[in-house]
Design a protein around this motif. Sequence first.
Motif, mmCIF file in Angstrom:
data_model
loop_
_atom_site.group_PDB
_atom_site.id
_atom_site.type_symbol
_atom_site.label_atom_id
_atom_site.label_comp_id
_atom_site.label_asym_id
_atom_site.label_seq_id
_atom_site.Cartn_x
_atom_site.Cartn_y
_atom_site.Cartn_z
ATOM 1 N N ASP A 218 0.703 -1.209 0.263
ATOM 2 C CA ASP A 218 -0.093 0.033 0.041
ATOM 3 C C ASP A 218 0.930 1.157 0.018
ATOM 4 O OD1 ASP A 218 -2.636 -1.283 0.524
ATOM 5 O OD2 ASP A 218 -1.611 -2.045 2.204
ATOM 6 N N LEU A 219 2.039 1.196 0.703
ATOM 7 C CA LEU A 219 2.975 2.385 0.690
ATOM 8 C C LEU A 219 4.331 1.967 0.639
ATOM 9 C CD1 LEU A 219 3.421 5.592 1.210
ATOM 10 C CD2 LEU A 219 3.759 4.860 3.765
ATOM 11 N N ILE A 220 5.102 2.484 -0.440
ATOM 12 C CA ILE A 220 6.557 2.031 -0.913
ATOM 13 C C ILE A 220 7.339 3.437 -0.399
ATOM 14 C CG2 ILE A 220 8.056 1.666 -2.320
ATOM 15 C CD1 ILE A 220 4.558 0.872 -3.230
ATOM 16 N N VAL A 221 7.966 3.350 0.635
ATOM 17 C CA VAL A 221 9.037 4.409 1.055
ATOM 18 C C VAL A 221 10.397 4.241 0.574
ATOM 19 C CG1 VAL A 221 9.577 5.716 3.153
ATOM 20 C CG2 VAL A 221 7.590 4.884 3.111
ATOM 21 N N VAL A 222 10.888 5.020 -0.252
ATOM 22 C CA VAL A 222 12.075 5.156 -0.681
ATOM 23 C C VAL A 222 12.998 5.618 -0.322
ATOM 24 C CG1 VAL A 222 13.495 5.021 -2.981
ATOM 25 C CG2 VAL A 222 10.893 4.294 -2.912
ATOM 26 N N ASP A 223 14.576 5.060 0.315
ATOM 27 C CA ASP A 223 15.254 6.006 0.623
ATOM 28 C C ASP A 223 16.323 6.341 -0.685
ATOM 29 O OD1 ASP A 223 17.580 7.221 1.979
ATOM 30 O OD2 ASP A 223 18.321 5.519 2.899
ATOM 31 N N GLY A 224 16.234 7.429 -1.204
ATOM 32 C CA GLY A 224 17.054 7.714 -2.243
ATOM 33 C C GLY A 224 18.293 8.216 -2.137
ATOM 34 N N GLY A 225 19.073 8.305 -0.905
ATOM 35 C CA GLY A 225 20.321 8.546 -0.680
ATOM 36 C C GLY A 225 20.407 10.257 -1.015
#
Length: 558
Positions: free
Chosen positions: A256-263
């Motif tokens: 339902d939610l994708i949290v991305v740590d993009g750096g």
Amino acid sequence: MRILIGMSNGTVESDLRSLLDELDGTEVVGVAQSSSMVLDYASRIDPDVVILHEHLGPEPVAQTIRDLGTRFPSVAVLQISGERTDATVIRAMEAGARGVIGHPFAFDDLSAKITQAGDWARHMKNILAGAIAQASSARGKVLAFVGAKGGVGTTTLALHVAIDHLTANPDRRVCVVDLDLEKGDVSAVLEVRQAVSIADLAKVHQDLSSTTVNDAIVQHECGLNLLLSPADVRHTEIITAEALRPIFALLRREFDLIVVDGGGSVSPSQATVLELADEAVVVTTADVLAVRAMRKRVLAWEALGVTDERALRVLVNKVDKTSIFPASAVEQLTTASVLESTVPLSVRALEPAMNERDPRAVTEVAWWKLMTAVRRDLDLETAAVEKTPKGGRMRGTRATTPTEPTPADEAAAVATAQATADAADEASDGAGPDAEPASRPAGRRRIRERGQLSLENVVMLPFALLIALAAWQVVVIGLTFVMSGNAAAAAAREYSVSGNRSAAEAEARRSTPMGFDDLGVSVSGNDVTVRMRIPMAGPRNIGFPQELSSTRGMVSER
């Protein structure tokens, strides 16, 4: 109709332009002189029709047509050929062209081909728009956090926002994707050891399935699902834009939610995430180096055609009220939308989480309230205002300790204790007929003493309450004194810059926590005075102060 011409022959281009000028509703938006320029222009100017000459190089025209069809499926491609034979037409159509225009040009033939190509492009755009809208209504949301530079707290905020969302919505599936390929701090912060990573999915991106993605997911004990970066830096070359698109398409279907740590560094994977994300948040700190780095990042993204600055959201982290660089200045240095919620410098609050490798070890209720406010600013689902993380250990906080006793609670506790003592003494007094007679007078003496003790408790209770109230007022007055001093300093700084008393009062309110923001600001000469009402002050008629004032001098900077 927007037309892009791919041609290196100036004579043929001139003939084509003269005929296109006679067609109504057509506009030549660019001329590319190589196959690579065609792809670059198409990504930036969004044409409806692309006209390619058969001798456009360096790539073969058939390969250029296939590349355009793959990357821009709604663009109609026409090929210009000196000999429009059956073989030429078949090769062009197999590559994905909508038709072949013969040269020298015939106006009727050119007009018909252009009109048909334009109608096809409009139809395809409508179909794709409907498909995208339908897919968006039933897919998970991608929220990307990227850092202005390293060390601004991108990983910490991404993880805590994800945990707060999962706590508020325990029935939702939340996945954290670590795309900081150089450092990969998510596994370190959560102390996770993984055998697979996103690089393993990238290797088989052309044959992905839900089972393959779930096999690469690590489920943490806090409830988060993690897709981690590769431990071996050599595997980062496998993670390309072409591999990330199908991976995120499947993640949207599974979570339902994708949290991305993009750096915090500009990379192809970060650029791809910014393109795919529904919401992109740039994390920065309120200092010159971080804001300068953020501006360089944004300019790089715009130059690469990744995203527009106005589409970004900015979250200011590690705000220090004593800093010379105010957090409010960030909004004046960018056209992106700066979130109303700012994250204060919270080293002590976050230290348990870093030491125990568990974000749920954060014991400050104010921190989780702040994470909820950030989620609301990002248009995620609204959660309850007061909560603790799922399975969290709120040691020494009001979240898990009993509420402070009221006077009625204290009286009830005294009565309960007294009744218990009475029952115990009655049991000892009536221990049996064989008990020593001398014990009964002692029991009666204890009964008389208990009555005296109860009377003393009733008499002393008002005095105890008065002492507790006085102690509470000392604490509140001390806190109000500190808060009014901070508010006066903030108001003085703002007034020295803007010269506006209302702006200074607003800044003073922003610099004080909830409960201490009932204040007023007055200016006299070079002094700014803040009068702050003491929250929960005692009765005025028995001498308790109701407000305090603090004055700070200012230096005019206008």
